[in-house]
Motif scaffolding. Structure first.
Motif, short mmCIF file in Angstrom:
data_model
loop_
_atom_site.label_atom_id
_atom_site.label_comp_id
_atom_site.label_asym_id
_atom_site.label_seq_id
_atom_site.Cartn_x
_atom_site.Cartn_y
_atom_site.Cartn_z
N ASP A 98 49.46 39.72 36.70
CA ASP A 98 50.01 39.95 38.04
C ASP A 98 50.84 41.23 38.10
O ASP A 98 51.13 41.74 39.19
CB ASP A 98 50.89 38.76 38.47
CG ASP A 98 50.08 37.48 38.62
OD1 ASP A 98 48.85 37.59 38.81
OD2 ASP A 98 50.67 36.39 38.54
N LEU A 99 51.27 41.73 36.94
CA LEU A 99 52.12 42.91 36.90
C LEU A 99 51.34 44.21 37.02
O LEU A 99 51.92 45.26 37.31
CB LEU A 99 52.94 42.93 35.61
CG LEU A 99 54.01 41.84 35.44
CD1 LEU A 99 54.66 41.97 34.08
CD2 LEU A 99 55.06 41.94 36.54
N LYS A 100 50.03 44.17 36.78
CA LYS A 100 49.26 45.42 36.78
C LYS A 100 49.40 46.22 38.06
O LYS A 100 49.67 47.43 38.01
CB LYS A 100 47.78 45.13 36.49
CG LYS A 100 47.49 44.85 35.04
CD LYS A 100 46.05 45.09 34.67
CE LYS A 100 45.11 44.23 35.48
NZ LYS A 100 43.71 44.36 35.00
N PRO A 101 49.25 45.60 39.24
CA PRO A 101 49.42 46.40 40.47
C PRO A 101 50.80 47.02 40.58
O PRO A 101 50.95 48.14 41.09
CB PRO A 101 49.18 45.37 41.60
CG PRO A 101 48.39 44.28 40.96
CD PRO A 101 48.86 44.21 39.54
N GLU A 102 51.83 46.32 40.08
CA GLU A 102 53.19 46.84 40.20
C GLU A 102 53.46 47.96 39.21
O GLU A 102 54.24 48.88 39.48
CB GLU A 102 54.21 45.70 40.02
CG GLU A 102 54.04 44.57 41.02
CD GLU A 102 53.91 45.07 42.44
OE1 GLU A 102 54.65 46.00 42.82
OE2 GLU A 102 53.06 44.55 43.18
N ILE A 103 52.83 47.90 38.03
CA ILE A 103 52.97 49.00 37.07
C ILE A 103 52.35 50.27 37.65
O ILE A 103 52.93 51.35 37.60
CB ILE A 103 52.32 48.65 35.72
CG1 ILE A 103 53.05 47.47 35.07
CG2 ILE A 103 52.34 49.85 34.78
CD1 ILE A 103 52.36 46.93 33.83
#
Length: 561
Positions: free
Chosen positions: A272-277
């Protein structure tokens, strides 16, 4: 300075007010006697100045008054250049003023060369000669400054960066307009090849807040800004879920804070963190000036140790040069103790702070909101100390920001997108152009990297060289990269596997004990396959589905489930 007088201009007087008589005393010591127009005197070691040294450049006033000492000084200088030559007064003054500009050019070149020879990392040049004492025309000073700076940049041999600032008084509207136009011309003529700040990028210091969920990142951001701009939540499910950026002036500094989700959480579900990274990379492009790694003043359980281990795993040594450790919940700090005392009680924590150049501070978002200055347990005091540390760190890094190939690739795409938007959108504000360009590039990169693991992306963001190279490889998908990736199964039999479960498909690295190499190889293997498969996708969800199916099908041919 006018002639041989170091306090004859506004800048000279301001310096005198800051350091007192030592200014003129040290000047006389270094000069040793009278100076002539074009001479520079370097005065170092002035106590009370935030700079290492001051250059004094001897200039003669620019004016057409045919009476008074100013013209007499200029005529003395002129006669030394043109012996026994007779000119009408108007022609003489025109020639003389032309020579004064050559003196200005020589002086600027001498200063820049001296800075490089002495290893100075930066220099601040006021609008030399354009003040009320010397009265040089603003437009001509702008021309000379930009041309001499460009000439210096083109001819210098050193590869070490040197930051050159042009300093304009905030009330000097004429000079501001002249230099704004000059800067645009400077850029249009192709002089921005190695300019520190790309076109359209805010001059604010970009500061990224990193830490696990619940560490107090958002509260810290609000404390720094002195108002609640970042969303906080005290519920059991608290924590930033999306990347958020805000800009505000703090104690005379323009600051952009970029709050992030818990990149260093040890929880599952990191996909879930990929888009935010990706969003964080584009938001702080062309690179952050500082990382604030946020931790709690708390007992160090295995969970806290795991977070520190993860930070050390993902951050490169280069990135840590731009990092500051900031502790929240300062009320847990025993009375009479400073944060350095707390740090020294734990070896791993102490090593982390040492890796960040010993830079650490403490804040308390709840109890330290008093207005008492010079009190250690005061947020007002601690915020100023923190920002001073960031300022000093930026200076030590030659005024630059942290950058790697990933940030360079993203910034290049953002600038391309800005050009396209400007061509079609007409007179859209610069800030809106950049905002739209960032959004477009963020979505595009996320689609291209749909098959890449979160760990690889986070490692690339924090500067792990292998991860940076692999993400760039995944983005470019070059033939050379594909030839390399064909060999990946030989690295360990099961370099990467596509695992299906619970309705989700994720790329994982097999054989964790094999270390970063296999993990990175698995990530980029999935990244390249996913990028290729998702190239025609129109939405993120479609890209993820296409990438996941492609990785799963490729994985079945390589790995036996």
């Amino acid at each position: 300075m006018v002639g041989h007088d170091p306090v004859s201009t506004r800048v000279g007087n301001t310096l005198y007010e800051m350091v007192g008589p030592q200014l003129t005393e040290r000047f006389r010591e270094e000069a040793g006697g009278e100076t002539m127009p074009g001479d520079t005197i370097l005065v170092e070691g002035l106590r009370g100045l935030p700079s290492n040294a001051v250059f004094f450049l001897n200039l003669s006033p620019w004016d057409d008054d045919q009476e008074g000492g100013a013209v007499q000084v200029k005529l003395m200088f002129y006669s030394s250049l043109h012996h026994d030559t007779v000119f009408p007064m108007s022609s003489l003054l025109n020639e003389l003023n032309s020579d004064l500009f050559q003196v200005l050019r020589l002086g600027i070149n001498t200063i820049l060369t001296s800075c490089e020879e002495r290893g100075f990392g930066s220099v601040a040049l006021p609008v030399l000669g354009a003040g009320i004492a010397l009265r040089f025309p603003d437009s001509l000073v702008a021309k000379v400054l930009r041309e001499e700076v460009h000439k210096f940049e083109q001819n210098r041999n050193s590869r070490t960066p040197m930051l050159i600032n042009i300093v304009i008084h905030p009330n000097d509207e004429d000079s501001c307009e002249v230099f704004k136009s000059a800067q645009e011309a400077f850029q249009l003529r192709g002089f921005t090849k190695d300019v520190h700040q790309p076109y359209g990028v805010s001059t604010s210091k970009r500061i990224v807040l990193l830490g696990k969920t619940g560490s107090g990142k958002s509260n810290l951001a609000n404390t720094i800004f002195g108002e609640k701009l970042f969303t906080t939540n005290d519920s059991p499910n608290s924590g930033t879920s999306t990347c958020q950026a805000e800009t505000k002036s703090v104690n005379g500094r323009s600051i952009t804070l970029i709050d992030t989700p818990g990149f260093f959480d040890t929880r599952e579900g990191e996909e879930d963190l990929k888009p935010e990274i990706v969003s964080c990379i584009t938001e702080c492009s062309p690179g952050p000036h500082a990382f604030l790694i946020v931790l709690k003043v708390d007992k160090f359980t295995e969970h806290e140790q795991a977070v520190i281990t993860k930070i050390c795993q993902y951050f490169s040594k280069d990135a840590l040069k731009y990092a500051v450790i900031v502790f929240t919940h300062g009320d847990q700090l025993p009375k009479g103790k400073k944060i350095e005392d707390f740090v020294n009680q734990n070896k791993k924590l102490s090593d982390l702070v040492e890796s960040c150049g010993g830079r650490c501070h403490v804040i308390d978002n709840r109890y330290w909101n008093n207005k008492v200055q010079n009190n250690y347990r005061s947020n007002q005091f601690q915020v100023e100390e923190l920002l001073n540390t960031v300022d000093k760190m930026v200076m030590e890094n030659n005024g630059g920001y942290y950058v790697n190939q990933v940030f360079e690739a993203v910034e290049k795409e953002i600038q391309k997108e800005e050009d396209l938007i400007r061509q079609s959108a007409g007179n859209m504000p610069v800030e809106e152009v950049r905002k739209q360009a960032k959004s477009t590039v963020s979505n595009r990169f996320l689609i291209n990297l749909a098959g890449t693991t979160t760990g690889v992306l986070l490692g690339a963001f924090c500067g792990v060289r292998a991860m940076v190279g692999l993400v760039i490889t995944a983005l470019q998908n070059s033939p050379v990269a594909m030839n390399f990736l064909k060999k990946i199964p030989a690295l360990g039999g099961a370099a990467a596997a596509a695992v299906a479960g619970g309705g989700e498909v994720a790329v994982v690295a097999a054989g964790a004990a094999a270390g970063v190499t296999l993990a990175a190889a698995g990530g980029v293997w999935g990244g390249v396959i996913g990028r290729d498969a998702a190239e025609g996708a129109e939405t993120l969800s479609e890209a993820v589905d296409m990438a996941a199916n492609a990785v799963y099908n490729k994985g079945k041919k390589i790995v036996r489930f």
